[in-house]
Scaffold this motif. Structure first.
Motif, PDB file in Angstrom:
ATOM      1  N   VAL A 129       0.852  -1.188   0.000  1.00 38.55           N
ATOM      2  CA  VAL A 129       0.000   0.000   0.000  1.00 38.55           C
ATOM      3  C   VAL A 129       0.886   1.235   0.000  1.00 38.55           C
ATOM      4  O   VAL A 129       1.845   1.322   0.758  1.00 38.55           O
ATOM      5  N   GLN A 130       0.553   2.195  -0.873  1.00 41.02           N
ATOM      6  CA  GLN A 130       1.267   3.464  -0.946  1.00 41.02           C
ATOM      7  C   GLN A 130       0.266   4.562  -0.553  1.00 41.02           C
ATOM      8  O   GLN A 130      -0.582   4.955  -1.353  1.00 41.02           O
ATOM      9  N   PRO A 131       0.339   5.053   0.699  1.00 36.91           N
ATOM     10  CA  PRO A 131      -0.676   5.999   1.198  1.00 36.91           C
ATOM     11  C   PRO A 131      -0.392   7.474   0.909  1.00 36.91           C
ATOM     12  O   PRO A 131      -0.993   8.350   1.525  1.00 36.91           O
ATOM     13  N   ILE A 132       0.477   7.770  -0.049  1.00 35.36           N
ATOM     14  CA  ILE A 132       0.905   9.148  -0.303  1.00 35.36           C
ATOM     15  C   ILE A 132      -0.261  10.112  -0.514  1.00 35.36           C
ATOM     16  O   ILE A 132      -0.242  11.244  -0.022  1.00 35.36           O
ATOM     17  N   GLU A 133      -1.299   9.676  -1.229  1.00 30.75           N
ATOM     18  CA  GLU A 133      -2.401  10.598  -1.535  1.00 30.75           C
ATOM     19  C   GLU A 133      -3.299  10.832  -0.322  1.00 30.75           C
ATOM     20  O   GLU A 133      -3.955  11.865  -0.235  1.00 30.75           O
ATOM     21  N   LEU A 134      -3.321   9.887   0.608  1.00 33.24           N
ATOM     22  CA  LEU A 134      -4.127  10.069   1.814  1.00 33.24           C
ATOM     23  C   LEU A 134      -3.498  11.106   2.741  1.00 33.24           C
ATOM     24  O   LEU A 134      -4.172  11.643   3.625  1.00 33.24           O
ATOM     25  N   LYS A 135      -2.215  11.366   2.557  1.00 33.09           N
ATOM     26  CA  LYS A 135      -1.507  12.316   3.419  1.00 33.09           C
ATOM     27  C   LYS A 135      -1.619  13.752   2.916  1.00 33.09           C
ATOM     28  O   LYS A 135      -1.162  14.676   3.571  1.00 33.09           O
ATOM     29  N   ARG A 136      -2.229  13.923   1.721  1.00 37.04           N
ATOM     30  CA  ARG A 136      -2.380  15.261   1.160  1.00 37.04           C
ATOM     31  C   ARG A 136      -3.840  15.690   1.207  1.00 37.04           C
ATOM     32  O   ARG A 136      -4.735  14.854   1.169  1.00 37.04           O
ATOM     33  N   THR A 137      -4.067  16.977   1.278  1.00 38.02           N
ATOM     34  CA  THR A 137      -5.437  17.478   1.261  1.00 38.02           C
ATOM     35  C   THR A 137      -5.799  17.933  -0.152  1.00 38.02           C
ATOM     36  O   THR A 137      -4.927  18.140  -0.992  1.00 38.02           O
ATOM     37  N   GLY A 138      -7.090  18.086  -0.388  1.00 45.32           N
ATOM     38  CA  GLY A 138      -7.559  18.530  -1.695  1.00 45.32           C
ATOM     39  C   GLY A 138      -7.623  17.384  -2.690  1.00 45.32           C
ATOM     40  O   GLY A 138      -7.352  16.232  -2.358  1.00 45.32           O
ATOM     41  N   PRO A 139      -7.979  17.707  -3.944  1.00 41.92           N
ATOM     42  CA  PRO A 139      -8.112  16.673  -4.974  1.00 41.92           C
ATOM     43  C   PRO A 139      -6.804  15.913  -5.204  1.00 41.92           C
ATOM     44  O   PRO A 139      -5.726  16.498  -5.154  1.00 41.92           O
TER      45      PRO A 139
END
Length: 196
Positions: free
Chosen positions: A72-82
């Motif tokens: 699992v690569q959670p990079i996008e869950l750590k950012r806000t916005g689209p």
């Protein structure tokens, strides 16, 4: 150079269709690993509010348990916005310059490629891999590698609907994910219902 496949999505919930696609692409392209990348806020669709990001992440971790070629690569869950793919791929290419990335998309997304945010920049950051789905046009002017994948007509929205109605979802997704849905009573799970 390490060859990394990326399968993005809401994974709400993750199901055997996701796992099959990932495994077929891994095998066909002789990749080293597949990163499942849950997005925080997909630009093209709204995710149901009832399920938290950490619950989707946990279901994904449960779904891939036991497969050392899946992560699992959670990079996008750590950012806000689209969750724009171009932004993610800029970060990943910067953080992992020795990796070659292959971004896996379904035929529905191949049709949508001209509308992707900064698509002309994105195609220089990653190799798209298209998996065919019935009733979708997979013709595009963008560079896409095509992989034939056995078709499983299952979707996360169909699973959510079946769960809400108290119908069986056995053999559509891993038992560990079913158990988690039951335990957390996700997707409007009727109290006391067992899906397996």
């Amino acid at each position: 150079m390490k060859k990394v496949g990326i399968l993005g999505g809401t994974f709400n919930p993750p199901h055997y269709g996701h796992l099959l696609i990932a495994n077929e692409v891994l095998s066909e392209l002789d990749l080293d690993i597949i990163w499942f990348m849950p997005n925080h806020e997909p630009p093209h669709k709204k995710k149901p509010d009832s399920v938290k990001d950490e619950e989707r992440l946990r279901m994904l971790e449960l779904a891939i348990t036991g497969n050392t070629n899946f992560s699992v690569q959670p990079i996008e869950l750590k950012r806000t916005g689209p969750s724009y793919t171009v932004d993610t791929m800029k970060i990943l290419n910067e953080n992992y310059p020795e990796y070659q990335f292959f971004f896996i998309i379904g035929a529905d997304m191949i049709e949508y490629l001209p509308k992707w945010h900064d698509i002309d920049i994105l195609v220089n950051l990653v190799q798209f891999v298209g998996v065919e789905r019935p009733s979708y046009n997979h013709q595009t002017d963008y560079p896409v590698l095509y992989i034939d994948v056995p078709s499983i007509d299952v979707s996360s929205s169909m699973i959510r609907d079946r769960v809400k109605k108290g119908k069986s979802v056995r053999y559509l997704l891993p038992d560990s994910v079913i158990d988690y849905i039951e335990e957390k009573q996700l997707y409007g799970t009727p109290s006391g219902i067992k899906f397996s």
